[in-house]
Design a protein around this motif. Structure first.
Motif, PDB file in Angstrom:
ATOM      1  N   LYS A  32      -4.761 -61.310   1.888  1.00  0.00           N
ATOM      2  CA  LYS A  32      -3.613 -61.051   2.665  1.00  0.00           C
ATOM      3  C   LYS A  32      -2.923 -59.697   2.557  1.00  0.00           C
ATOM      4  O   LYS A  32      -2.663 -58.929   1.778  1.00  0.00           O
ATOM      5  N   LYS A  33      -2.697 -59.331   3.641  1.00  0.00           N
ATOM      6  CA  LYS A  33      -1.947 -58.360   3.866  1.00  0.00           C
ATOM      7  C   LYS A  33      -0.565 -57.891   2.985  1.00  0.00           C
ATOM      8  O   LYS A  33       0.070 -59.211   2.717  1.00  0.00           O
ATOM      9  N   GLN A  34      -0.714 -56.890   2.607  1.00  0.00           N
ATOM     10  CA  GLN A  34       0.623 -56.678   1.295  1.00  0.00           C
ATOM     11  C   GLN A  34       1.221 -55.668   2.386  1.00  0.00           C
ATOM     12  O   GLN A  34       0.941 -54.783   3.252  1.00  0.00           O
ATOM     13  N   PRO A  35       2.678 -55.307   1.784  1.00  0.00           N
ATOM     14  CA  PRO A  35       3.959 -54.422   2.238  1.00  0.00           C
ATOM     15  C   PRO A  35       3.911 -52.821   1.482  1.00  0.00           C
ATOM     16  O   PRO A  35       3.137 -53.224   0.578  1.00  0.00           O
ATOM     17  N   ARG A  36       3.219 -52.326   2.649  1.00  0.00           N
ATOM     18  CA  ARG A  36       3.087 -50.758   1.990  1.00  0.00           C
ATOM     19  C   ARG A  36       4.047 -50.235   1.334  1.00  0.00           C
ATOM     20  O   ARG A  36       5.377 -50.459   1.696  1.00  0.00           O
ATOM     21  N   PRO A  37       3.498 -48.995   0.289  1.00  0.00           N
ATOM     22  CA  PRO A  37       4.204 -48.748  -0.381  1.00  0.00           C
ATOM     23  C   PRO A  37       5.353 -47.811   0.056  1.00  0.00           C
ATOM     24  O   PRO A  37       4.322 -46.976   0.540  1.00  0.00           O
ATOM     25  N   GLY A  38       6.767 -47.501  -0.153  1.00  0.00           N
ATOM     26  CA  GLY A  38       6.854 -46.852   0.648  1.00  0.00           C
ATOM     27  C   GLY A  38       7.355 -45.725  -0.292  1.00  0.00           C
ATOM     28  O   GLY A  38       8.464 -44.485   0.432  1.00  0.00           O
ATOM     29  N   HIS A  39       7.288 -45.717  -0.987  1.00  0.00           N
ATOM     30  CA  HIS A  39       7.820 -44.453  -2.266  1.00  0.00           C
ATOM     31  C   HIS A  39       6.422 -43.517  -2.925  1.00  0.00           C
ATOM     32  O   HIS A  39       5.858 -44.776  -3.738  1.00  0.00           O
ATOM     33  N   ASP A  40       6.356 -42.702  -3.275  1.00  0.00           N
ATOM     34  CA  ASP A  40       5.294 -41.952  -3.844  1.00  0.00           C
ATOM     35  C   ASP A  40       5.713 -41.156  -4.767  1.00  0.00           C
ATOM     36  O   ASP A  40       6.882 -40.415  -4.548  1.00  0.00           O
ATOM     37  N   PHE A  41       5.183 -41.817  -5.957  1.00  0.00           N
ATOM     38  CA  PHE A  41       5.144 -42.054  -7.014  1.00  0.00           C
ATOM     39  C   PHE A  41       4.743 -39.741  -7.294  1.00  0.00           C
ATOM     40  O   PHE A  41       3.757 -39.515  -7.233  1.00  0.00           O
ATOM     41  N   GLN A  42       5.512 -39.164  -8.361  1.00  0.00           N
ATOM     42  CA  GLN A  42       5.031 -37.963  -8.657  1.00  0.00           C
ATOM     43  C   GLN A  42       5.221 -37.472  -9.749  1.00  0.00           C
ATOM     44  O   GLN A  42       5.832 -38.090 -10.737  1.00  0.00           O
ATOM     45  N   GLU A  43       4.334 -35.745 -10.764  1.00  0.00           N
ATOM     46  CA  GLU A  43       4.516 -36.383 -12.041  1.00  0.00           C
ATOM     47  C   GLU A  43       5.477 -35.910 -12.101  1.00  0.00           C
ATOM     48  O   GLU A  43       6.219 -35.039 -11.553  1.00  0.00           O
ATOM     49  N   GLY A  44       6.001 -36.154 -13.471  1.00  0.00           N
ATOM     50  CA  GLY A  44       7.808 -36.205 -13.862  1.00  0.00           C
ATOM     51  C   GLY A  44       8.278 -36.469 -13.684  1.00  0.00           C
ATOM     52  O   GLY A  44       9.225 -36.477 -14.248  1.00  0.00           O
ATOM     53  N   GLU A  45       8.377 -37.327 -12.179  1.00  0.00           N
ATOM     54  CA  GLU A  45       9.660 -37.705 -11.747  1.00  0.00           C
ATOM     55  C   GLU A  45      10.013 -38.589 -13.165  1.00  0.00           C
ATOM     56  O   GLU A  45       9.395 -39.507 -13.535  1.00  0.00           O
ATOM     57  N   GLU A  46      11.243 -38.643 -12.767  1.00  0.00           N
ATOM     58  CA  GLU A  46      12.365 -39.758 -13.496  1.00  0.00           C
ATOM     59  C   GLU A  46      13.083 -40.773 -12.804  1.00  0.00           C
ATOM     60  O   GLU A  46      13.577 -41.147 -11.521  1.00  0.00           O
ATOM     61  N   LEU A  47      12.367 -42.243 -13.307  1.00  0.00           N
ATOM     62  CA  LEU A  47      12.340 -43.608 -13.130  1.00  0.00           C
ATOM     63  C   LEU A  47      13.196 -44.216 -13.436  1.00  0.00           C
ATOM     64  O   LEU A  47      13.393 -44.007 -15.075  1.00  0.00           O
ATOM     65  N   LYS A  48      14.630 -45.079 -13.869  1.00  0.00           N
ATOM     66  CA  LYS A  48      15.279 -45.507 -14.156  1.00  0.00           C
ATOM     67  C   LYS A  48      15.210 -47.561 -14.425  1.00  0.00           C
ATOM     68  O   LYS A  48      14.832 -47.995 -12.535  1.00  0.00           O
ATOM     69  N   ILE A  49      15.675 -48.120 -15.096  1.00  0.00           N
ATOM     70  CA  ILE A  49      15.905 -49.438 -15.161  1.00  0.00           C
ATOM     71  C   ILE A  49      17.020 -49.222 -15.731  1.00  0.00           C
ATOM     72  O   ILE A  49      17.209 -49.692 -16.922  1.00  0.00           O
ATOM     73  N   GLY A  50      17.944 -49.662 -14.773  1.00  0.00           N
ATOM     74  CA  GLY A  50      19.895 -49.786 -15.713  1.00  0.00           C
ATOM     75  C   GLY A  50      20.105 -48.688 -16.038  1.00  0.00           C
ATOM     76  O   GLY A  50      19.814 -47.431 -15.604  1.00  0.00           O
ATOM     77  N   ASN A  51      19.858 -48.323 -17.624  1.00  0.00           N
ATOM     78  CA  ASN A  51      20.154 -47.372 -18.496  1.00  0.00           C
ATOM     79  C   ASN A  51      18.897 -46.725 -18.494  1.00  0.00           C
ATOM     80  O   ASN A  51      19.207 -46.142 -20.030  1.00  0.00           O
ATOM     81  N   TYR A  52      17.866 -47.782 -18.478  1.00  0.00           N
ATOM     82  CA  TYR A  52      16.680 -47.244 -19.165  1.00  0.00           C
ATOM     83  C   TYR A  52      16.070 -45.933 -18.483  1.00  0.00           C
ATOM     84  O   TYR A  52      16.082 -46.447 -17.241  1.00  0.00           O
ATOM     85  N   HIS A  53      15.440 -44.967 -18.796  1.00  0.00           N
ATOM     86  CA  HIS A  53      14.418 -43.661 -18.071  1.00  0.00           C
ATOM     87  C   HIS A  53      12.747 -43.881 -18.206  1.00  0.00           C
ATOM     88  O   HIS A  53      13.116 -43.453 -19.343  1.00  0.00           O
ATOM     89  N   PHE A  54      12.427 -43.988 -16.949  1.00  0.00           N
ATOM     90  CA  PHE A  54      11.450 -43.521 -17.167  1.00  0.00           C
ATOM     91  C   PHE A  54      10.281 -42.460 -16.585  1.00  0.00           C
ATOM     92  O   PHE A  54      10.868 -42.471 -15.539  1.00  0.00           O
ATOM     93  N   ALA A  55       9.635 -42.030 -17.217  1.00  0.00           N
ATOM     94  CA  ALA A  55       8.369 -40.428 -16.516  1.00  0.00           C
ATOM     95  C   ALA A  55       7.623 -41.351 -16.128  1.00  0.00           C
ATOM     96  O   ALA A  55       6.699 -41.751 -16.749  1.00  0.00           O
ATOM     97  N   VAL A  56       7.225 -40.809 -14.782  1.00  0.00           N
ATOM     98  CA  VAL A  56       5.762 -41.114 -14.309  1.00  0.00           C
ATOM     99  C   VAL A  56       5.193 -39.352 -15.394  1.00  0.00           C
ATOM    100  O   VAL A  56       5.018 -38.637 -14.705  1.00  0.00           O
TER     101      VAL A  56
END
Length: 213
Positions: free
Chosen positions: A107-131
């Motif tokens: 089925k048709k899916q909602p389009r991603p609205g955030h563009d990941f970039q190399e080195g970007e830092e993402l957060k899950i609560g207190n945890y940090h993830f590098a892209v």
């Protein structure tokens, strides 16, 4: 404490992960492969607040459950909820991740609205993830690395004693090996790898036992 839940979903046994901070109860879903309503029920039953969906890449088996997931959780999603994908995956996204090549209708899916970039830092609560942009399996494939816990979500870059396919649209064997050397083999041996298919492994194990490296 970081919690990781895994479900093997869909026609090609894709690993879908829920990754959450038990202290804040914030979580993300990585690659909602199928059964979006089931994933949503797990989010609700766990009392999680879903802050995002992270797509490692845009092959259909890694996002086909996205629409049902978002629909089931719509009233419970925070205002800053986002769906992330690397911009180089857009051509693959537009053709529904190549599902038609395998005779599969999604089925048709909602389009991603955030563009990941190399080195970007993402957060899950207190945890940090590098892209990390790790092409080869697909042009815009990304991985997510947490140095606090020595964890890598590798998508279809590297598996237990295997590597991703390179015979699909945009694939390159040489590029994939370069991505692995740059972003995987440089990590600590004890780093746990959570791949897009198959069992968990470690960097140290793959250095010694992966026949493709």
């Amino acid at each position: 404490m970081l919690e990781i839940q895994k479900w093997v979903l869909g026609q090609v046994a894709t690993n879908t992960y829920l990754v959450g901070d038990l202290e804040t109860k914030q979580a993300v879903v990585i690659d909602p492969a199928w059964d979006g309503k089931r994933i949503a029920a797990e989010v609700q039953n766990g009392g999680w607040t879903l802050t995002g969906v992270w797509l490692t890449h845009a092959h259909f088996d890694h996002f086909s459950g996205l629409a049902d997931l978002v629909e089931a959780l719509n009233l419970e999603l925070p205002d800053d909820f986002s769906i992330g994908m690397h911009p180089k995956e857009r051509p693959l996204w537009k053709v529904k991740g190549g599902a038609i090549m395998f005779g599969i209708s999604i089925k048709k899916q909602p389009r991603p609205g955030h563009d990941f970039q190399e080195g970007e830092e993402l957060k899950i609560g207190n945890y940090h993830f590098a892209v990390h942009h790790a092409p080869g399996h697909s042009p815009g494939h990304v991985m997510f690395h947490n140095s606090q816990e020595n964890i890598l979500f590798s998508g279809d870059v590297i598996f237990h004693q295997g590597i991703g396919r390179t015979d699909l649209l945009g694939g390159s064997h040489q590029t994939l090996l370069e991505s692995i050397r740059k972003w995987v083999l440089t990590l600590a041996d004890e780093t746990r790898i959570y791949p897009g298919h198959g069992p968990e492994t470690t960097v140290g194990y793959e250095k010694v036992n992966n026949p493709f490296l």
